[in-house]
Scaffold this active site. Structure first.
Site, short mmCIF file in Angstrom:
data_model
loop_
_atom_site.label_atom_id
_atom_site.label_comp_id
_atom_site.label_asym_id
_atom_site.label_seq_id
_atom_site.Cartn_x
_atom_site.Cartn_y
_atom_site.Cartn_z
N ARG A 46 1.29 -1.13 -0.23
CA ARG A 46 0.05 -0.06 0.08
C ARG A 46 0.92 1.15 -0.29
NH1 ARG A 46 -1.84 1.64 4.33
NH2 ARG A 46 -2.29 -0.56 5.18
N TYR A 98 -16.97 18.59 -14.06
CA TYR A 98 -16.84 16.70 -14.48
C TYR A 98 -17.67 16.90 -13.34
CZ TYR A 98 -16.68 12.02 -14.06
OH TYR A 98 -16.57 10.71 -13.58
N ASP A 170 -7.74 20.12 -13.47
CA ASP A 170 -7.75 18.76 -14.12
C ASP A 170 -8.00 18.89 -15.19
OD1 ASP A 170 -9.10 16.69 -14.93
OD2 ASP A 170 -11.02 16.96 -13.61
N LYS A 195 -8.45 7.78 -18.41
CA LYS A 195 -8.95 9.04 -19.46
C LYS A 195 -7.85 8.85 -20.57
CE LYS A 195 -12.38 9.17 -17.52
NZ LYS A 195 -13.34 10.42 -16.77
C1 LIG Z 1 -13.14 10.90 -15.83
C2 LIG Z 1 -12.92 11.96 -14.61
C3 LIG Z 1 -13.19 11.76 -14.08
C4 LIG Z 1 -13.11 11.16 -12.64
O1 LIG Z 1 -12.39 10.20 -13.06
P1 LIG Z 1 -11.90 8.59 -12.72
O2 LIG Z 1 -11.27 7.90 -12.75
O3 LIG Z 1 -13.47 8.28 -12.98
O4 LIG Z 1 -12.89 8.48 -11.76
C5 LIG Z 1 -12.58 13.61 -13.22
N1 LIG Z 1 -12.24 14.58 -13.99
C6 LIG Z 1 -12.63 14.69 -15.27
C7 LIG Z 1 -12.17 16.15 -16.59
C8 LIG Z 1 -12.77 13.04 -15.91
O5 LIG Z 1 -13.27 12.97 -17.29
#
Ligand SMILES: *Cc1c(COP(=O)(O)O)cnc(C)c1O
Length: 379
Positions: A46, A98, A170, A195
């Site tokens: 961990r 998001y 983000d 993504k």
């Molecule tokens: C998908 C996404 C998230 C969250 O990520 P996960 O891997 O699904 O937990 C946060 N911000 C954006 C812009 C996203 O597209």
């Protein structure tokens, strides 16, 4: 070093025990110690794992940061940033972001006494106005999801600095190929590695990158204490994904350009939201802080109803109806009922996210085939 070279070599070193060019998947929970307290830097998985370490080194390099941390999901990474705060602290967040971030902030963290203020961050004056003595964090998403609004990162970084607040960006939609927020003054970059970093729709993972060693220690402490760590197999997949990020992104951008212009000319299409149009309201900033404009876009039909959108959503053959984005295959999505369903309708409409809005994640298939598919689906 140029981007392509960096993405391929980031964090890569031959495995010390065999010389394996790819860091092996260290599928282990613990490490044998020579004597109590005497170990090779690895005690319990961990806290440390060599596959994760190779990925975290790569994550730092691709965002021009000193440190990278990998998490079990994007929201786990976001959650860890909020855990830096204390009850009574305030966060200024983008009002167009998001849906899962909004849900985490409003449904989970507000109960713990952290206050969130949502503003249109495209106008940085709104951020300035929202600052109070308790503001400890500014949360940006640019380009935003799903309306592709652009916020001037440098200008918000200056506001954050003056207020003594952290700025977290983000950067999921842009990916490090298009934009590097740390270079523009952000304190933390967050990614849903699910993504573009992973890129093949086969893993859930998140990342944080930063330059400040104290901040890294605090976030590492949270990562280890709360335990939202990714498994080694998933780390291997993201590490592999990063190696082709530049080739994929180049194609996402090229295809994005073709599709955005096709949609714009289509007689049944009303608005196309894509930050590469010269008349996009924030194009000047996009051009400065991004290297290109990516493959994410949204559009509305002249008949901006859920029913008309549903017809398109159920008629595409190549574009798969699914949440998520950033994979090699093209996806089509209905934000109002899918990715952004957790935002109350009134709030959603107020922010320009209509019932008929359709979001596209343009993949790296042949652009002609994608155009044909949309043509037959829109009719
Ligand atoms: C998908 C996404 C998230 C969250 O990520 P996960 O891997 O699904 O937990 C946060 N911000 C954006 C812009 C996203 O597209």
């Amino acid at each position: 070093m140029k981007l392509a070279t960096k993405f391929i070599h980031a964090g890569a070193a031959p495995d010390p025990s065999t010389g394996a060019i790819m860091t092996p998947i260290y599928q282990t929970s613990t490490y044998v110690q020579e004597a109590p307290g005497k170990n090779k830097g690895y005690e319990y998985a961990r806290s440390q794992n060599p596959t994760r370490k190779a990925l975290e080194d790569a994550l730092a390099i691709i965002e021009n940061g000193k440190f990278g941390l990998a998490f079990s999901s994007g929201v786990a990474a976001t959650d860890s940033v909020i855990k830096l705060l204390n009850p009574g602290d305030e966060v200024i967040a983008a009002n167009d972001m998001y849906g899962g971030s909004y849900r985490l902030f409003s449904k989970v963290w507000e109960r713990y006494g952290i206050k969130f203020v949502y503003v249109d961050t495209c106008n940085t004056e709104n951020v300035k106005t929202a600052i109070t003595a308790n503001t400890k964090l500014i949360w940006l998403e640019t380009p935003s999801n799903p309306l592709m609004n652009i916020t001037d990162i440098s200008s918000v970084a200056a506001i954050a600095k003056k207020a003594g607040a952290l700025l977290c960006v983000d950067n999921t939609f842009a990916s490090p190929y298009l934009q590097n927020p740390l270079d523009l003054g952000a304190d933390i970059v967050m990614h849903s590695s699910t993504k573009y970093l992973g890129g093949h729709s086969d893993v859930i993972q998140g990342a944080l990158m930063m330059n400040d060693a104290t901040l890294r220690e605090k976030l590492y402490f949270i990562q280890k204490s709360c335990g939202a760590v990714p498994g080694p197999m998933d780390c291997f997949l993201v590490l592999r994904g990063i190696k082709t990020l530049h080739v994929r992104m180049k194609q996402h951008c090229e295809n994005g350009h073709v599709i955005a212009h096709f949609l714009r000319k289509h007689p049944s299409v009303d608005k196309v939201y894509w930050c590469g149009f010269a008349d996009h309201p924030n194009y000047d900033i996009a051009k400065i802080q991004m290297r290109a404009f990516g493959g994410m876009m949204s559009f509305t039909l002249k008949d901006d109803s859920a029913a008309a959108a549903m017809k398109v959503l159920s008629s595409t053959q190549l574009f798969s109806l699914a949440e998520s984005l950033g994979g090699v295959e093209s996806l089509i999505n209905h934000p109002a009922s899918m990715t952004h369903a957790s935002i109350p309708r009134e709030e959603r409409i107020k922010n320009g996210l209509s019932d008929g809005l359709i979001r596209l994640s343009i993949g790296i298939e042949d652009a002609d085939d994608l155009v044909e598919d949309l043509k037959q689906a829109i009719g």
